[in-house]
Design a protein around this motif. Structure first.
Motif, PDB file in Angstrom:
ATOM      1  N   TYR A  35      20.716  11.166 -28.848  1.00  0.00           N
ATOM      2  CA  TYR A  35      22.069  11.614 -28.576  1.00  0.00           C
ATOM      3  C   TYR A  35      22.020  12.947 -27.810  1.00  0.00           C
ATOM      4  CZ  TYR A  35      24.107   8.186 -31.738  1.00  0.00           C
ATOM      5  OH  TYR A  35      24.513   7.015 -32.330  1.00  0.00           O
ATOM      6  N   GLY A  40      30.217  22.404 -28.198  1.00  0.00           N
ATOM      7  CA  GLY A  40      31.623  22.210 -28.492  1.00  0.00           C
ATOM      8  C   GLY A  40      32.081  20.764 -28.481  1.00  0.00           C
ATOM      9  N   GLN A  41      31.154  19.824 -28.321  1.00  0.00           N
ATOM     10  CA  GLN A  41      31.494  18.400 -28.276  1.00  0.00           C
ATOM     11  C   GLN A  41      30.729  17.630 -29.338  1.00  0.00           C
ATOM     12  OE1 GLN A  41      33.820  16.978 -26.142  1.00  0.00           O
ATOM     13  NE2 GLN A  41      34.278  19.095 -25.578  1.00  0.00           N
ATOM     14  N   GLY A  42      31.132  16.406 -29.567  1.00  0.00           N
ATOM     15  CA  GLY A  42      30.404  15.532 -30.466  1.00  0.00           C
ATOM     16  C   GLY A  42      29.200  14.924 -29.767  1.00  0.00           C
ATOM     17  N   PRO A  43      28.225  14.475 -30.544  1.00  0.00           N
ATOM     18  CA  PRO A  43      27.048  13.820 -29.935  1.00  0.00           C
ATOM     19  C   PRO A  43      27.459  12.569 -29.153  1.00  0.00           C
ATOM     20  CG  PRO A  43      26.639  14.380 -32.240  1.00  0.00           C
ATOM     21  CD  PRO A  43      28.094  14.588 -32.001  1.00  0.00           C
ATOM     22  N   GLN A  44      26.785  12.366 -28.016  1.00  0.00           N
ATOM     23  CA  GLN A  44      27.019  11.164 -27.206  1.00  0.00           C
ATOM     24  C   GLN A  44      25.750  10.327 -27.174  1.00  0.00           C
ATOM     25  OE1 GLN A  44      28.942  11.052 -23.533  1.00  0.00           O
ATOM     26  NE2 GLN A  44      30.571  12.448 -24.074  1.00  0.00           N
ATOM     27  N   PHE A  45      25.918   9.041 -27.414  1.00  0.00           N
ATOM     28  CA  PHE A  45      24.804   8.108 -27.508  1.00  0.00           C
ATOM     29  C   PHE A  45      24.117   7.935 -26.159  1.00  0.00           C
ATOM     30  CE2 PHE A  45      22.378   4.573 -28.906  1.00  0.00           C
ATOM     31  CZ  PHE A  45      22.493   3.563 -27.962  1.00  0.00           C
ATOM     32  N   LEU A 100      22.461   1.417 -38.236  1.00  0.00           N
ATOM     33  CA  LEU A 100      23.112   2.613 -37.721  1.00  0.00           C
ATOM     34  C   LEU A 100      24.084   3.213 -38.728  1.00  0.00           C
ATOM     35  CD1 LEU A 100      23.748   1.541 -34.025  1.00  0.00           C
ATOM     36  CD2 LEU A 100      21.849   2.843 -34.983  1.00  0.00           C
ATOM     37  N   LEU A 103      22.174   6.871 -40.373  1.00  0.00           N
ATOM     38  CA  LEU A 103      21.397   7.586 -39.379  1.00  0.00           C
ATOM     39  C   LEU A 103      20.996   8.942 -39.935  1.00  0.00           C
ATOM     40  CD1 LEU A 103      23.070   7.146 -35.869  1.00  0.00           C
ATOM     41  CD2 LEU A 103      20.851   6.310 -36.635  1.00  0.00           C
TER      42      LEU A 103
ATOM     43  N   TYR B  36      30.363  13.062 -40.513  1.00  0.00           N
ATOM     44  CA  TYR B  36      29.140  13.846 -40.497  1.00  0.00           C
ATOM     45  C   TYR B  36      29.473  15.325 -40.595  1.00  0.00           C
ATOM     46  CZ  TYR B  36      26.058   9.954 -39.319  1.00  0.00           C
ATOM     47  OH  TYR B  36      25.317   8.791 -39.358  1.00  0.00           O
ATOM     48  N   PHE B  89      32.381  15.979 -37.969  1.00  0.00           N
ATOM     49  CA  PHE B  89      32.613  14.957 -36.952  1.00  0.00           C
ATOM     50  C   PHE B  89      32.998  13.646 -37.633  1.00  0.00           C
ATOM     51  CE2 PHE B  89      31.070  17.145 -33.239  1.00  0.00           C
ATOM     52  CZ  PHE B  89      30.114  18.029 -33.709  1.00  0.00           C
ATOM     53  N   LEU B  93      31.737   2.961 -35.609  1.00  0.00           N
ATOM     54  CA  LEU B  93      30.555   2.167 -35.270  1.00  0.00           C
ATOM     55  C   LEU B  93      30.913   0.742 -34.876  1.00  0.00           C
ATOM     56  CD1 LEU B  93      27.407   1.893 -35.313  1.00  0.00           C
ATOM     57  CD2 LEU B  93      27.624   1.211 -37.708  1.00  0.00           C
ATOM     58  N   LEU B  97      27.156   4.291 -32.376  1.00  0.00           N
ATOM     59  CA  LEU B  97      28.002   5.238 -33.098  1.00  0.00           C
ATOM     60  C   LEU B  97      28.712   6.136 -32.095  1.00  0.00           C
ATOM     61  CD1 LEU B  97      28.499   5.766 -36.106  1.00  0.00           C
ATOM     62  CD2 LEU B  97      26.696   7.502 -36.017  1.00  0.00           C
ATOM     63  N   PHE B  99      31.178   9.343 -31.656  1.00  0.00           N
ATOM     64  CA  PHE B  99      31.602  10.523 -32.405  1.00  0.00           C
ATOM     65  C   PHE B  99      32.904  11.097 -31.848  1.00  0.00           C
ATOM     66  CE2 PHE B  99      28.174  11.765 -35.290  1.00  0.00           C
ATOM     67  CZ  PHE B  99      27.129  10.964 -34.846  1.00  0.00           C
ATOM     68  N   GLY B 100      33.681  11.701 -32.733  1.00  0.00           N
ATOM     69  CA  GLY B 100      34.803  12.521 -32.316  1.00  0.00           C
ATOM     70  C   GLY B 100      34.305  13.851 -31.773  1.00  0.00           C
ATOM     71  N   THR B 101      35.243  14.704 -31.379  1.00  0.00           N
ATOM     72  CA  THR B 101      34.888  15.955 -30.717  1.00  0.00           C
ATOM     73  C   THR B 101      34.576  17.079 -31.689  1.00  0.00           C
ATOM     74  OG1 THR B 101      37.245  16.376 -30.520  1.00  0.00           O
ATOM     75  CG2 THR B 101      36.125  15.483 -28.581  1.00  0.00           C
TER      76      THR B 101
END
Lengths: 114, 109
Positions: A35, A40-45, A100, A103, B36, B89, B93, B97, B99-101
């Motif tokens: 990821y 400032g952002q969420g994880p991106q896959f 998943l 995780l 999370y 967060f 899924l 997965l 995620f939000g911001t």
């Protein structure tokens, strides 16, 4: 028991260079996901690997590639680095490819591209 | 359609208060909704999760409320403590997965 371990913890590169990030999953886990987390952002896959096969890929350019080794560790490679690649790169492991729901993340590699 | 929208961006709560974080989604194919918790310098850690066939799940001080018809879910932290100060967060899924911001929660004594 050791959790997910990532190396290095911090890395500074310049634009156009290439970088390799490494990840060791929890013992017994056979799937690794990568990821990207911009500040400032969420994880991106980015990718998921299971039993050395790519199982999923996110919306990232071909400059990003990965592989998984027979011992289930993994490497993420990024070529031709851009300033926008600066981020925390997280590796997560799960028991199997469809696992998943549970995780486990490492602490990440903080990549700075100058 | 693959997005998960999270609010608020930041939240300040006094010790002992209730923290509430909200998320919304569009894709009805999502079938698992985890939350999370991430502390500075660490990766996210699974806190609590829910499936869409359940309207509420409680684990200790943490509760997820799920509204399938509205495509919304929320995290409630009861009796918030300074140790709860972290970024939270929501996620959803399908085959990956999403995620939000994130919401930065600060709990003051």
């Amino acid at each position: 028991d050791a959790g997910v371990t990532q190396s290095p913890t911090h890395l500074i590169k310049t634009r156009g260079q290439q970088v390799t990030l490494r990840c060791s999953p929890i013992s017994g886990h056979k799937s690794v996901s990568w990821y990207q987390q911009v500040l400032g952002q969420g994880p991106q896959f980015i990718f998921q690997y299971y039993e050395k096969e790519e199982r999923g890929r996110g919306n990232f350019p071909d400059r990003f590639s990965a592989r998984q080794f027979p011992n289930y560790s993994s490497e993420l490679n990024v070529n031709a680095l851009l300033l926008g690649d600066s981020a925390l790169y997280l590796c997560a492991s799960s028991l199997w490819g469809g696992g998943l729901e549970k995780l486990f993340f490492g602490s990440g590699t903080q990549l700075s591209v100058l | 359609q693959q997005q998960v929208k999270q609010s608020p961006q930041s939240l300040i709560v006094q010790k002992g208060g209730i923290s509430i974080i909200n998320c919304a989604y569009e894709n009805t194919a999502f079938d698992y909704f985890p939350w999370y918790q991430q502390f500075p310098g660490k990766g996210p850690a699974l806190l609590i999760a829910i499936r869409p066939d359940v309207s509420e799940k409680k684990e200790g001080r943490f509760t997820i409320s799920f509204n399938k018809s509205a495509k919304q879910f929320s995290l409630h932290i009861m009796d918030s403590q300074p140790g709860d100060s972290a970024t939270y967060f929501c996620a959803a899924l399908t085959d990956k997965l999403i995620f939000g911001t994130g919401t930065r929660l600060q709990v003051f004594p």
